[in-house]
Design a protein around this motif. Structure first.
Motif, PDB file in Angstrom:
ATOM      1  N   LYS A 269      -6.162  -2.979   1.642  1.00  0.00           N
ATOM      2  CA  LYS A 269      -7.337  -1.853   1.412  1.00  0.00           C
ATOM      3  C   LYS A 269      -8.051  -2.158   0.392  1.00  0.00           C
ATOM      4  CE  LYS A 269      -7.836   3.140   1.753  1.00  0.00           C
ATOM      5  NZ  LYS A 269      -7.066   4.164   2.116  1.00  0.00           N
TER       6      LYS A 269
ATOM      7  N   GLU B 115       0.737  -1.324   0.006  1.00  0.00           N
ATOM      8  CA  GLU B 115       0.050   0.152  -0.075  1.00  0.00           C
ATOM      9  C   GLU B 115       0.800   1.183  -0.171  1.00  0.00           C
ATOM     10  OE1 GLU B 115      -2.743   0.311   3.201  1.00  0.00           O
ATOM     11  OE2 GLU B 115      -3.387   2.428   2.472  1.00  0.00           O
TER      12      GLU B 115
ATOM     13  N   PRO C  62      -3.842   1.116  -3.393  1.00  0.00           N
ATOM     14  CA  PRO C  62      -4.312   0.631  -2.005  1.00  0.00           C
ATOM     15  C   PRO C  62      -3.912  -0.742  -1.543  1.00  0.00           C
ATOM     16  CG  PRO C  62      -5.897   0.344  -3.874  1.00  0.00           C
ATOM     17  CD  PRO C  62      -4.714   1.047  -4.253  1.00  0.00           C
ATOM     18  N   TRP C  63      -3.530  -1.475  -2.528  1.00  0.00           N
ATOM     19  CA  TRP C  63      -2.519  -2.832  -2.477  1.00  0.00           C
ATOM     20  C   TRP C  63      -3.786  -3.747  -1.997  1.00  0.00           C
ATOM     21  CZ3 TRP C  63       1.548  -4.005  -5.080  1.00  0.00           C
ATOM     22  CH2 TRP C  63       2.323  -4.957  -4.978  1.00  0.00           C
TER      23      TRP C  63
ATOM     24  N   TYR D 282      -5.974  -3.617  -7.382  1.00  0.00           N
ATOM     25  CA  TYR D 282      -4.669  -2.926  -7.118  1.00  0.00           C
ATOM     26  C   TYR D 282      -3.868  -3.272  -8.134  1.00  0.00           C
ATOM     27  CZ  TYR D 282      -2.963  -7.305  -5.333  1.00  0.00           C
ATOM     28  OH  TYR D 282      -2.532  -8.650  -5.334  1.00  0.00           O
TER      29      TYR D 282
END
Ligand code: TA6
Length: 308
Positions: free
Chosen positions: A265, A223, A261-262, A277
């Motif tokens: 998230k 993230e 956000p990876w 992501y």
């Protein structure tokens, strides 16, 4: 005005222009543009560009497949206009936070409002020029209203050019921060890097807002939420999976944000697929924090961005 009447008016005004079509996505009206260079889609809500793709190439702008196209809900993706503040209002300079007091929306107020489509011109050089306007008259929590007119010029061509012009029409200073919150479409985040931000100080929003710098290109491996300051020149997104380099140039923007956000998230965000992501990266061109703006009465400012 009900949507049917609105659509009727738009068809009458713009429906005959070559390369232009008007579509309803659930509750939101979109303008589709196609010309010799590219195709694009722009939603009237938030004047939000949601699609830009040069013929024969992969799309350059990412839009979540989980958008629900409801009035009042900003689309996740495209290029949202964050104005009159970026991010969380309370993380802005005091002059901005105190102007809008208890407002809680992230990224300002105008990405949820319906902008007026002013004109569409097919230019002699083959580009398509759209202009949208939004009158801003803020009366909540303030003794005197804050009044501005926002004008947004979009040029669809071999490059995508966006110009946001803000004019302060009240007789008091207008404080704001802003960003064109671009979501770029990439083949694979694991094969993507950002250049042009080496040795540029950034605030790490995920690490107590500590300031750092790095002297290498940025590879996303988790993230990432960074506000770069003292930014100058061009940034590039090396989109290896699509065998391309996306270049981002701007005028009078000395701050930008890199956000992905990876995994975790992505699962928490609404209207965002769990694996989203992998195929998107935000590089947001702005006037944020120390780079924020105080417009004198009748003053105006232009933030411009060229993507190719
Ligand atoms: O620009 C980065 C950021 O502020 C992230 O912190 C994340 O919140 C992202 O914007 C998305 O914001 P949104 O309000 O569209 O969910």
């Amino acid at each position: 005005m009900d949507i049917a009447t609105q659509l009727q008016n738009l068809y009458q005004a713009f429906g005959e222009i070559p390369g232009i079509s008007i579509e309803l996505h659930k509750e939101l009206i979109a303008i589709n543009v196609i010309n010799d260079y590219a195709e694009a889609t722009l939603f009237l809500q938030g004047a939000q560009l949601s699609h830009y793709q040069r013929h024969g190439e992969a799309a350059l702008i990412w839009l979540s497949p989980d958008c629900d196209f409801q009035r009042g809900t900003p689309l996740r993706g495209g290029i949202p206009i964050c104005w009159p503040w970026f991010g969380n209002l309370n993380k802005n300079p005091a002059a901005i936070a105190s102007s809008y007091k208890e407002e809680t929306a992230a990224h300002g107020l105008v990405r949820e409002q319906e902008w007026q489509l002013n004109y569409i011109n097919n230019l002699s050089d083959g580009r398509t020029h759209l202009n949208l306007q939004l009158p801003f008259n803020y009366t909540r929590h303030v003794e005197e209203p804050l009044q501005a007119t926002l004008s947004y010029d979009i040029y669809i061509g071999k490059t995508l050019e966006l110009i946001l012009t803000v004019k302060n029409i009240s007789n008091k200073p207008l404080n704001y921060s802003t960003a064109l919150h671009s979501y770029f479409a990439i083949a694979d985040i694991h094969e993507t890097a950002v250049t042009g931000l080496e040795n540029t100080p950034f605030i790490d929003c995920l690490n107590e807002w500590q300031t750092s710098t790095e002297n290498t290109s940025l590879k996303i491996a988790g993230e990432t939420d960074r506000i770069y300051q003292q930014v100058s020149g061009e940034q590039q997104i090396i989109d290896s999976g699509n065998k391309r380099i996306i270049t981002i140039n701007s005028q009078d923007s000395n701050s930008c944000v890199v956000w992905n956000p990876w995994i975790e998230k992505s699962q928490r965000l609404n209207h965002f697929p769990d694996t989203g992501y992998k195929n998107m990266l935000c590089l947001e061109t702005g006037k944020i924090l120390d780079d924020s703006i105080c417009l004198a009465p009748l003053g105006s400012h232009q933030l411009s961005l060229q993507i190719s």
